[in-house]
Design a protein around this motif. Structure first.
Motif, PDB file in Angstrom:
ATOM      1  N   ALA A 166     -15.699   6.234   8.037  1.00 50.80           N
ATOM      2  CA  ALA A 166     -15.498   5.015   9.177  1.00 50.80           C
ATOM      3  C   ALA A 166     -15.052   3.708   8.491  1.00 50.80           C
ATOM      4  O   ALA A 166     -15.399   3.298   7.468  1.00 50.80           O
ATOM      5  CB  ALA A 166     -17.126   4.941   9.420  1.00 50.80           C
ATOM      6  N   ASP A 167     -14.484   2.920   9.303  1.00 52.74           N
ATOM      7  CA  ASP A 167     -14.250   1.771   8.941  1.00 52.74           C
ATOM      8  C   ASP A 167     -15.323   0.828   8.967  1.00 52.74           C
ATOM      9  O   ASP A 167     -15.814   0.502  10.046  1.00 52.74           O
ATOM     10  CB  ASP A 167     -12.854   1.000   9.905  1.00 52.74           C
ATOM     11  CG  ASP A 167     -12.778  -0.627   9.497  1.00 52.74           C
ATOM     12  OD1 ASP A 167     -11.629  -0.722   8.881  1.00 52.74           O
ATOM     13  OD2 ASP A 167     -13.098  -1.290  10.260  1.00 52.74           O
ATOM     14  N   LEU A 168     -15.980   0.567   7.876  1.00 49.69           N
ATOM     15  CA  LEU A 168     -17.227   0.041   7.837  1.00 49.69           C
ATOM     16  C   LEU A 168     -17.537  -1.239   8.768  1.00 49.69           C
ATOM     17  O   LEU A 168     -18.636  -1.235   9.372  1.00 49.69           O
ATOM     18  CB  LEU A 168     -17.842  -0.140   6.233  1.00 49.69           C
ATOM     19  CG  LEU A 168     -17.838   1.171   5.557  1.00 49.69           C
ATOM     20  CD1 LEU A 168     -18.146   1.180   4.034  1.00 49.69           C
ATOM     21  CD2 LEU A 168     -18.915   2.172   6.362  1.00 49.69           C
ATOM     22  N   TYR A 191       0.725  -1.295  -0.122  1.00 47.76           N
ATOM     23  CA  TYR A 191       0.069   0.151   0.066  1.00 47.76           C
ATOM     24  C   TYR A 191       0.809   1.306  -0.058  1.00 47.76           C
ATOM     25  O   TYR A 191       0.409   2.305  -0.717  1.00 47.76           O
ATOM     26  CB  TYR A 191      -0.988  -0.071   1.219  1.00 47.76           C
ATOM     27  CG  TYR A 191      -2.025  -1.075   1.042  1.00 47.76           C
ATOM     28  CD1 TYR A 191      -3.118  -0.894   0.128  1.00 47.76           C
ATOM     29  CD2 TYR A 191      -1.945  -2.359   1.620  1.00 47.76           C
ATOM     30  CE1 TYR A 191      -3.952  -1.746  -0.126  1.00 47.76           C
ATOM     31  CE2 TYR A 191      -2.870  -3.295   1.612  1.00 47.76           C
ATOM     32  CZ  TYR A 191      -3.911  -3.242   0.759  1.00 47.76           C
ATOM     33  OH  TYR A 191      -4.667  -4.282   0.420  1.00 47.76           O
ATOM     34  N   ARG A 209       1.232   7.094  -6.944  1.00 48.75           N
ATOM     35  CA  ARG A 209      -0.037   8.089  -7.102  1.00 48.75           C
ATOM     36  C   ARG A 209       0.653   9.468  -6.892  1.00 48.75           C
ATOM     37  O   ARG A 209      -0.273  10.503  -7.015  1.00 48.75           O
ATOM     38  CB  ARG A 209      -1.227   7.774  -6.146  1.00 48.75           C
ATOM     39  CG  ARG A 209      -1.828   6.629  -6.571  1.00 48.75           C
ATOM     40  CD  ARG A 209      -2.997   6.197  -5.386  1.00 48.75           C
ATOM     41  NE  ARG A 209      -3.803   5.324  -5.783  1.00 48.75           N
ATOM     42  CZ  ARG A 209      -4.703   4.585  -4.906  1.00 48.75           C
ATOM     43  NH1 ARG A 209      -4.788   5.264  -3.804  1.00 48.75           N
ATOM     44  NH2 ARG A 209      -5.378   3.513  -5.365  1.00 48.75           N
ATOM     45  N   ARG A 260       1.915   1.846  -3.726  1.00 49.42           N
ATOM     46  CA  ARG A 260       0.761   2.174  -4.379  1.00 49.42           C
ATOM     47  C   ARG A 260       0.598   3.595  -4.010  1.00 49.42           C
ATOM     48  O   ARG A 260       0.393   4.628  -5.020  1.00 49.42           O
ATOM     49  CB  ARG A 260      -0.314   1.452  -4.024  1.00 49.42           C
ATOM     50  CG  ARG A 260      -1.643   1.730  -4.929  1.00 49.42           C
ATOM     51  CD  ARG A 260      -2.674   0.839  -4.800  1.00 49.42           C
ATOM     52  NE  ARG A 260      -3.420   1.358  -3.560  1.00 49.42           N
ATOM     53  CZ  ARG A 260      -4.774   0.961  -3.149  1.00 49.42           C
ATOM     54  NH1 ARG A 260      -5.451  -0.021  -3.891  1.00 49.42           N
ATOM     55  NH2 ARG A 260      -5.242   1.376  -1.931  1.00 49.42           N
ATOM     56  N   ARG A 312      -5.857   0.629   5.376  1.00 51.81           N
ATOM     57  CA  ARG A 312      -7.443   0.372   5.153  1.00 51.81           C
ATOM     58  C   ARG A 312      -7.921   1.904   4.583  1.00 51.81           C
ATOM     59  O   ARG A 312      -8.940   2.394   5.089  1.00 51.81           O
ATOM     60  CB  ARG A 312      -8.159  -0.054   6.088  1.00 51.81           C
ATOM     61  CG  ARG A 312      -7.876  -1.610   6.412  1.00 51.81           C
ATOM     62  CD  ARG A 312      -8.546  -2.100   7.623  1.00 51.81           C
ATOM     63  NE  ARG A 312      -9.912  -2.254   7.313  1.00 51.81           N
ATOM     64  CZ  ARG A 312     -10.107  -3.430   7.260  1.00 51.81           C
ATOM     65  NH1 ARG A 312      -9.679  -4.504   6.922  1.00 51.81           N
ATOM     66  NH2 ARG A 312     -11.833  -3.652   7.128  1.00 51.81           N
ATOM     67  N   GLY A 367     -10.738   7.199   4.508  1.00 56.34           N
ATOM     68  CA  GLY A 367     -12.154   6.521   3.850  1.00 56.34           C
ATOM     69  C   GLY A 367     -13.256   6.700   4.741  1.00 56.34           C
ATOM     70  O   GLY A 367     -14.132   5.856   4.729  1.00 56.34           O
TER      71      GLY A 367
HETATM   72  N1  COA Z   1     -13.694   0.632   5.731  1.00 58.92           N
HETATM   73  C1  COA Z   1     -13.026  -0.443   5.589  1.00 58.92           C
HETATM   74  N2  COA Z   1     -12.322  -0.909   4.636  1.00 58.92           N
HETATM   75  C2  COA Z   1     -11.862   0.278   3.946  1.00 58.92           C
HETATM   76  C3  COA Z   1     -12.637   1.315   3.866  1.00 58.92           C
HETATM   77  C4  COA Z   1     -13.486   1.712   4.850  1.00 58.92           C
HETATM   78  N3  COA Z   1     -14.339   2.676   5.046  1.00 58.92           N
HETATM   79  N4  COA Z   1     -12.063   2.107   2.935  1.00 58.92           N
HETATM   80  C5  COA Z   1     -11.283   1.510   2.227  1.00 58.92           C
HETATM   81  N5  COA Z   1     -10.993   0.245   2.840  1.00 58.92           N
HETATM   82  C6  COA Z   1     -10.164  -0.954   2.541  1.00 58.92           C
HETATM   83  C7  COA Z   1     -10.460  -1.486   1.224  1.00 58.92           C
HETATM   84  O1  COA Z   1     -11.329  -2.396   1.323  1.00 58.92           O
HETATM   85  C8  COA Z   1      -9.213  -1.959   0.788  1.00 58.92           C
HETATM   86  O2  COA Z   1      -8.776  -3.210   1.362  1.00 58.92           O
HETATM   87  P1  COA Z   1      -8.012  -4.434   0.577  1.00 58.92           P
HETATM   88  O3  COA Z   1      -6.900  -3.843  -0.100  1.00 58.92           O
HETATM   89  O4  COA Z   1      -7.706  -5.333   1.273  1.00 58.92           O
HETATM   90  O5  COA Z   1      -9.138  -4.864  -0.571  1.00 58.92           O
HETATM   91  C9  COA Z   1      -8.088  -1.059   1.577  1.00 58.92           C
HETATM   92  O6  COA Z   1      -8.865  -0.255   2.493  1.00 58.92           O
HETATM   93  C10 COA Z   1      -7.689  -0.090   0.517  1.00 58.92           C
HETATM   94  O7  COA Z   1      -8.748   0.651  -0.268  1.00 58.92           O
HETATM   95  P2  COA Z   1      -8.799   0.963  -1.784  1.00 58.92           P
HETATM   96  O8  COA Z   1      -9.968   1.378  -2.170  1.00 58.92           O
HETATM   97  O9  COA Z   1      -8.134  -0.105  -2.487  1.00 58.92           O
HETATM   98  O10 COA Z   1      -7.681   2.304  -1.922  1.00 58.92           O
HETATM   99  P3  COA Z   1      -7.907   3.744  -2.552  1.00 58.92           P
HETATM  100  O11 COA Z   1      -6.748   4.468  -1.966  1.00 58.92           O
HETATM  101  O12 COA Z   1      -7.942   3.221  -4.116  1.00 58.92           O
HETATM  102  O13 COA Z   1      -9.291   4.252  -2.273  1.00 58.92           O
HETATM  103  C11 COA Z   1     -11.020   5.270  -0.698  1.00 58.92           C
HETATM  104  C12 COA Z   1      -9.453   4.750  -0.815  1.00 58.92           C
HETATM  105  C13 COA Z   1     -11.032   5.782   0.689  1.00 58.92           C
HETATM  106  C14 COA Z   1     -11.301   6.386  -1.627  1.00 58.92           C
HETATM  107  C15 COA Z   1     -12.002   4.129  -1.007  1.00 58.92           C
HETATM  108  O14 COA Z   1     -11.471   2.968  -0.303  1.00 58.92           O
HETATM  109  C16 COA Z   1     -13.249   4.311  -0.655  1.00 58.92           C
HETATM  110  O15 COA Z   1     -14.052   4.940  -1.124  1.00 58.92           O
HETATM  111  N6  COA Z   1     -14.018   3.763   0.505  1.00 58.92           N
HETATM  112  C17 COA Z   1     -15.056   3.817   1.040  1.00 58.92           C
HETATM  113  C18 COA Z   1     -15.443   5.218   1.643  1.00 58.92           C
HETATM  114  C19 COA Z   1     -16.660   5.448   2.218  1.00 58.92           C
HETATM  115  O16 COA Z   1     -17.593   5.478   1.558  1.00 58.92           O
HETATM  116  N7  COA Z   1     -16.485   5.396   3.566  1.00 58.92           N
HETATM  117  C20 COA Z   1     -17.774   5.544   4.438  1.00 58.92           C
HETATM  118  C21 COA Z   1     -17.633   6.707   5.064  1.00 58.92           C
HETATM  119  S1  COA Z   1     -18.611   6.867   6.394  1.00 58.92           S
END
Ligand code: COA
Length: 535
Positions: free
Chosen positions: A146-148, A44, A51, A47, A111, A144
């Motif tokens: 909350a950690d969902l 990560y 970027r 990556r 994450r 991102g």
């Molecule tokens: N909760 C739990 N896990 C999450 C997370 C979240 N909110 N956001 C990202 N992750 C995890 C992904 O599942 C991924 O796990 P994996 O590599 O084991 O598959 C890892 O974190 C990296 O995420 P990724 O999407 O590959 O990274 P990115 O840098 O390309 O994008 C975000 C990051 C935050 C833009 C994108 O992950 C995203 O949109 N997440 C959800 C955001 C959201 O709607 N949150 C709720 C807000 S309350």
């Protein structure tokens, strides 16, 4: 007259053994700190760099003044939990344009920078420190949200994050948000609540709902940029005050914002102070590996206070607790240090009097822990140990001067409370790798459990035969091991029960930084206002 002498023999086998044990613990600590530094790991990190983005700690490094210290807080948060060490966030205090600022930075390599229950605890602790000490705060945002999967632990309590930001603002403490990437849903309220907002062009994404959510909710088709891009917020919504060309530019702009805050500390910095007369490096060889062996805390005091000058108060009375006046990096402090482990009635009364004196004189207090707690037994109960311990706890609880705590060795039982443990809100609390804290020692706790279990079996008429004795021994061993592991500083730090585990050699520097931080906010000791002292 009040210069401390030393009896530490650096050529003795004891010193060498203590030092070796401490260095081994520091190696273990370094390995755990390395995990926090590694964030989400190589994949990560790679990556993220590809970027064209900076890591959380690199952002902090570019934000703070060159060659100034950064006091990182809670680096081991989440240790021993299901979440990565460090809790996907970096927090600490650094100098920006000469101003001591509280800094938080999401770690997007863990994450996506999402906040888990430990991230929340770490952020709350950082805000608490910022608020108590009136530190302007700078939030480097890319998360991102909350950690969902753990939303049930964070959604409801997490709302306080935004409340804290606006309460700081209401108290006149400036808040700055720099948005480097995702800051959506609840996260959008971080810039929403801050006094000053900077967003990075083509990177910041700040919206209540992203394109898929909007499509689901209203059927509207939209893109990231028009929903929450930096340009849109700078030109159209007005959420962004400044548009940054890139990450470096954003950090430069954050420094400019701080330089114009017209921020003044409540107190002037003291002039440079005299260092201790004895080598701080020798702090490694003072605490025995076995905490049952007492050590003289004056050896520690001699290596952390200015000029090793310690004006001891009541040196002949209640000798199991050393109390006295000193200065540390030029700031006056009252020191309370456990000398022989146990706190008796005399020590408790002496502590209560000393704490009252510090309050009358507006002098911050430093608690150096190595206590097994208050003395138990017939003689002591009859002598009123409870009311005397209560007197000390009353004084600590209602004292209004800032408190600092350092756990050097044992910090057990109510002694942890009387010495201003975590629940007594010291402004900062740090532990040495040699520290241990629990309701009581592991052997004692296992022994008590075993006695209670045997009494309970006897009450039910069950025999205490060989088989029962074997089961009892196994249970004792298991409990002992569990309590031992739960008493260790990394475990306690993981749960945010301290602000970090520090190298003993850094104690003076760390406490000096803390004292400087404390003097951002005005304070006044309690002139009265203590509870009823039970005499
Ligand atoms: N909760 C739990 N896990 C999450 C997370 C979240 N909110 N956001 C990202 N992750 C995890 C992904 O599942 C991924 O796990 P994996 O590599 O084991 O598959 C890892 O974190 C990296 O995420 P990724 O999407 O590959 O990274 P990115 O840098 O390309 O994008 C975000 C990051 C935050 C833009 C994108 O992950 C995203 O949109 N997440 C959800 C955001 C959201 O709607 N949150 C709720 C807000 S309350």
């Amino acid at each position: 007259m009040t210069l401390l002498s030393t009896a530490l023999d650096t050529a003795s086998p004891d010193y060498t053994a203590h030092r070796t044990a401490m260095l081994a613990k520091l190696d273990e600590l370094a390995a755990e700190h390395a995990k926090a530094l590694a964030g989400g790991g190589e994949k990560y990190t790679e990556r993220h760099r590809k970027r064209g983005k900076l890591l959380a700690r690199e952002r902090i490094e570019l934000l703070v003044d060159p060659d100034t210290p950064f006091l990182e807080l809670s680096p081991l948060a989440a240790w021993g939990s299901d979440y990565p060490v460090g809790a996907s966030m970096v927090t600490g205090i650094g100098f920006v344009e000469g101003v001591e600022c509280l800094i938080t930075a999401n770690d997007p390599t863990v994450r996506g920078g999402a906040s888990n229950p430990w991230t929340l605890k770490k952020a709350f602790r950082a805000h608490e420190i910022g608020h108590a000490n009136r530190l302007p705060s700078i939030h480097l945002v890319e998360s991102g949200g909350a950690d969902l999967p753990s939303q049930k632990e964070i959604f409801i309590p997490g709302g306080a994050l935004f409340k804290h930001l606006t309460q700081s603002s209401a108290a006149g403490i400036p808040t700055v948000a720099v948005v480097f990437g995702n800051s959506t849903a609840g996260g959008a309220y971080v810039p929403g609540m801050c006094d000053h907002v900077i967003m990075v062009k083509e990177r910041a994404k700040v919206f209540l709902g992203g394109p898929p959510l909007v499509k689901m909710a209203t059927g509207e088709e939209s893109g990231d940029e028009e929903l929450g891009g930096a340009e849109m917020h700078a030109r159209t919504s007005g959420l962004a005050d400044y548009l940054a060309a890139d990450e470096h530019d954003a950090l430069r702009q954050a420094r400019r914002v701080v330089s114009r805050l017209n921020w003044r500390k409540a107190y002037e910095n003291p002039p440079p102070a005299e260092p201790p007369k004895y080598d701080e490096g020798e702090l490694l060889g003072i605490v025995p590996g076995d905490l049952k062996i007492p050590f003289d805390p004056r050896e520690v005091i001699a290596r952390i206070v200015d000029g090793s000058d310690f004006d001891e108060f009541k040196p002949l009375y209640g000798t199991s607790l050393a109390t006295g006046w000193a200065s540390l990096h030029g700031y006056p402090v009252g020191v309370l240090a456990n000398a022989q482990g146990v706190l008796f009635s005399a020590e408790s009364q002496k502590a209560a009097q000393f704490i009252q004196l510090a309050n009358q004189r507006d002098i911050p207090l430093l608690f150096l822990h190595n206590t097994t707690g208050y003395m138990v037994g017939k003689e002591y109960e009859q002598g009123g140990i409870i009311k005397h311990g209560a007197m000390m706890i009353n004084a600590v609880s209602n004292s209004r001067v800032p408190h600092l705590s350092v756990l050097m060795g044992a910090s057990y039982g109510a002694g942890h409370y009387g010495m201003c443990g975590r629940a007594y809100d010291p402004r900062f609390l740090f532990a040495w790798p040699s520290a241990k804290s629990a309701v009581m020692g592991p052997q004692q706790l296992a022994g008590v459990l075993s006695i209670v279990a045997r009494q309970s079996a006897a009450a039910k008429g069950l025999p205490y035969d060989d088989k029962a004795a074997e089961a009892d021994a196994a249970l004792r061993a298991m409990v002992e091991q569990q309590i031992e592991s739960e008493s260790l500083p990394m475990f306690l730090s993981g749960r945010l029960y301290d602000d970090g585990v520090i190298d003993p050699r850094d104690t003076r520097t760390v406490l000096g930084l803390c004292l400087s931080v404390i003097h951002n906010a005005p304070y006044e000791g309690a002139r009265g206002g203590f509870g009823v002292f039970r005499m």
